[in-house]
Design a protein around this motif. Sequence first.
Motif, PDB file in Angstrom:
ATOM      1  N   ASP A 123       0.837  -1.210   0.000  1.00  0.00           N
ATOM      2  CA  ASP A 123       0.000   0.000   0.000  1.00  0.00           C
ATOM      3  C   ASP A 123       0.865   1.250   0.000  1.00  0.00           C
ATOM      4  O   ASP A 123       0.573   2.224  -0.704  1.00  0.00           O
ATOM      5  CB  ASP A 123      -0.897   0.029   1.248  1.00  0.00           C
ATOM      6  CG  ASP A 123      -2.155  -0.805   1.063  1.00  0.00           C
ATOM      7  OD1 ASP A 123      -2.453  -1.167  -0.091  1.00  0.00           O
ATOM      8  OD2 ASP A 123      -2.824  -1.102   2.068  1.00  0.00           O
ATOM      9  N   ALA A 124       1.926   1.206   0.810  1.00  0.00           N
ATOM     10  CA  ALA A 124       2.826   2.368   0.886  1.00  0.00           C
ATOM     11  C   ALA A 124       3.448   2.630  -0.478  1.00  0.00           C
ATOM     12  O   ALA A 124       3.513   3.774  -0.931  1.00  0.00           O
ATOM     13  CB  ALA A 124       3.901   2.141   1.937  1.00  0.00           C
ATOM     14  N   ALA A 125       3.888   1.560  -1.157  1.00  0.00           N
ATOM     15  CA  ALA A 125       4.498   1.711  -2.480  1.00  0.00           C
ATOM     16  C   ALA A 125       3.491   2.333  -3.455  1.00  0.00           C
ATOM     17  O   ALA A 125       3.829   3.226  -4.230  1.00  0.00           O
ATOM     18  CB  ALA A 125       4.985   0.362  -2.996  1.00  0.00           C
ATOM     19  N   LYS A 126       2.253   1.866  -3.383  1.00  0.00           N
ATOM     20  CA  LYS A 126       1.230   2.404  -4.286  1.00  0.00           C
ATOM     21  C   LYS A 126       0.989   3.876  -4.013  1.00  0.00           C
ATOM     22  O   LYS A 126       0.842   4.670  -4.937  1.00  0.00           O
ATOM     23  CB  LYS A 126      -0.082   1.627  -4.109  1.00  0.00           C
ATOM     24  CG  LYS A 126      -0.095   0.313  -4.857  1.00  0.00           C
ATOM     25  CD  LYS A 126      -1.484  -0.294  -4.775  1.00  0.00           C
ATOM     26  CE  LYS A 126      -1.490  -1.708  -5.308  1.00  0.00           C
ATOM     27  NZ  LYS A 126      -2.639  -2.465  -4.772  1.00  0.00           N
ATOM     28  N   SER A 127       0.945   4.235  -2.723  1.00  0.00           N
ATOM     29  CA  SER A 127       0.676   5.639  -2.392  1.00  0.00           C
ATOM     30  C   SER A 127       1.830   6.530  -2.842  1.00  0.00           C
ATOM     31  O   SER A 127       1.669   7.731  -2.974  1.00  0.00           O
ATOM     32  CB  SER A 127       0.401   5.811  -0.902  1.00  0.00           C
ATOM     33  OG  SER A 127       1.604   5.892  -0.172  1.00  0.00           O
ATOM     34  N   LEU A 128       3.012   5.931  -3.060  1.00  0.00           N
ATOM     35  CA  LEU A 128       4.146   6.716  -3.540  1.00  0.00           C
ATOM     36  C   LEU A 128       4.235   6.700  -5.062  1.00  0.00           C
ATOM     37  O   LEU A 128       5.232   7.125  -5.639  1.00  0.00           O
ATOM     38  CB  LEU A 128       5.442   6.192  -2.923  1.00  0.00           C
ATOM     39  CG  LEU A 128       5.562   6.450  -1.421  1.00  0.00           C
ATOM     40  CD1 LEU A 128       6.610   5.568  -0.793  1.00  0.00           C
ATOM     41  CD2 LEU A 128       5.869   7.904  -1.149  1.00  0.00           C
ATOM     42  N   GLY A 129       3.203   6.169  -5.717  1.00  0.00           N
ATOM     43  CA  GLY A 129       3.111   6.274  -7.156  1.00  0.00           C
ATOM     44  C   GLY A 129       3.581   5.059  -7.931  1.00  0.00           C
ATOM     45  O   GLY A 129       3.611   5.081  -9.153  1.00  0.00           O
ATOM     46  N   ALA A 130       3.997   3.990  -7.233  1.00  0.00           N
ATOM     47  CA  ALA A 130       4.485   2.812  -7.937  1.00  0.00           C
ATOM     48  C   ALA A 130       3.304   2.009  -8.474  1.00  0.00           C
ATOM     49  O   ALA A 130       2.357   1.740  -7.748  1.00  0.00           O
ATOM     50  CB  ALA A 130       5.329   1.955  -7.005  1.00  0.00           C
ATOM     51  N   GLY A 131       3.370   1.633  -9.740  1.00  0.00           N
ATOM     52  CA  GLY A 131       2.332   0.801 -10.335  1.00  0.00           C
ATOM     53  C   GLY A 131       2.555  -0.657  -9.983  1.00  0.00           C
ATOM     54  O   GLY A 131       3.438  -0.990  -9.183  1.00  0.00           O
TER      55      GLY A 131
END
Lengths: 357, 238
Positions: free
Chosen positions: B130-138
Amino acid sequence: MIDIDISGKRGGFSYRVAFRSSKRVTGIFGRSGAGKSTILEAVSGALKPEKGHININGVCYCDHLKGHNLSQQKRRVGYVFQDARLFPHISVQSNLTFSRWAGRRSSGDIAFDDVVALLGLEDFLERKPDSLSGGEKQRVSIGRALLSNPHILLMDEPLSGLDYQRKSEIMPYLEAMIKNYDLPVLFISHDLNEIAHLCSHLVLLEKGRVQKSDDIGIVFPLIEGRFAGNYQLPSVLIKASFQKQDAVYSITWLKVGTQKIVVPDLLPESEEDHTLRIEADNVALCLSKPEGLTIQNVLKVEVMDFRRAGDSSVDIVLNLEGQCLMARITRKAFEDLDLKKGQDVYSLIKSVAVAVL
Amino acid sequence: MTFFSFVALSDGEISALFLSIKVAGVAVLWGLPFAYFVALLLARGHFLGRGFLNLLVLMPLVLPPVVTGYILLIAFGGNGFFGKFLSENFGISFAFHWTGAALASGLMAFPLMVRPIRQVLESIDEKLIDAAKSLGAGYFTTFWSVILPLSVPGILVASILGFAKALGEFGATITFVSNIPEETRTIPLAIFSFLQSPNNDLQLWRMTVLSIFLAIIAVFLSELFTYRSKNNQRKYHD
């Protein structure tokens, strides 16, 4: 500008949350299970509300009427979690720049060196997150969120995993960040002092519904009850400007409107107002100006309103030169004094009961 | 008889040792990407037939190896559907060839390779993703930057366990590709051959000790990596 109006169901929990805030930092306060995190998850895109819309600074994140829903990675959201959630396999530096090399985001106006300096991260850029203390991890996590060039910061109890010492260590960094970067912040906390310290707008949440959403000065006195194990009496926040220090007695004189208030602390001289938190049960009332008291603070106020508080007490809402003060007195005393709306009285506040935030 | 000549391996034994290492190495190198993909599907996928896939992966573990070997013979033999297709289009043949031994031992080792990868994938905190996604990672960037590096300990354990298992594979190999010296005669098949004829006690003992030695190294390494990755996770969760 934050404009949220969402509703839906989640497991057995239904929520309908609507509020707007144009303030820098909007606090969300409520018991656990009130739906605080649900709001942040909906803004971040981790949760899709069944109905409603979310607009952040004019950007529509979702709107079920238009069938619009921005994907999680396209929403420019900086999320600071209670557990720092740093990536354990890469260095602090790579964690900080994750949104650039993995998310392909430019850092925009937010410069790497500035954030590192602001949060005091210079010394552990090369280290792995495992070797950092809880407070240091949280600082890195705040930096990582900032460097993703977000349009809004979501902070989900960022300090609640830390002990008192670490909290007070991080607080100045948080304040500096809020002061330096012009970003709307949604801030969840269980700690009323944190909320009072950082937030200018407050949303009071209960069982998935907004009880009240307004300036913190208006909403704060409404908070009463059992939160996170402690019974919370109503308290008010008063803005006061610096007047003078008295180093001999280690006290500071502050000004509220035209009247003076003394606090038992040496506060630094500053242009900005201090925020004082005063609990209603530390305020007594007197019909005439009293003499010969140990209580230092005698402030002239006007009775605005009364509220019954249980069987034996009454909360008196007072106007202190345009700011709200509250006194909790017994119903017996209330009837004996025969208080009327619009009446001028003197409020007595023990200096040691004034908390400077 | 000197001590040296007592422990020195004969040509046949040396060829069995190197063939075993080649077969097991190729089995692991080819098997790992498939094992990773299947483990990813089982650990993080939500799809119909997930239970069936799990069952299929476990089959070589519970089927009699001779049955697995026979199925391979039918499918990948000279006249088998896949065997014909691969030899006509890619020039790869499995029947009575060391590549067939690699296929058989890779298949038998497959469940052992999927398991540790699946475990490490399941232990990755969803919140990090989730953290990775919130930082823009697809989806793909999250995989390359977070999921794959964090599953390295599982991949190491899978390689070691898979390699050890492939070294020891017997039943499916002998059924599928027979016992041809210097082509498909790996250590277990060599031991079997020595057992078939008299006066081979010395060779038998040497091969047995060698097998035990290789097995101990493999188990030791896999325990070491498992312990290390658990330790890392504990540190992280504190």
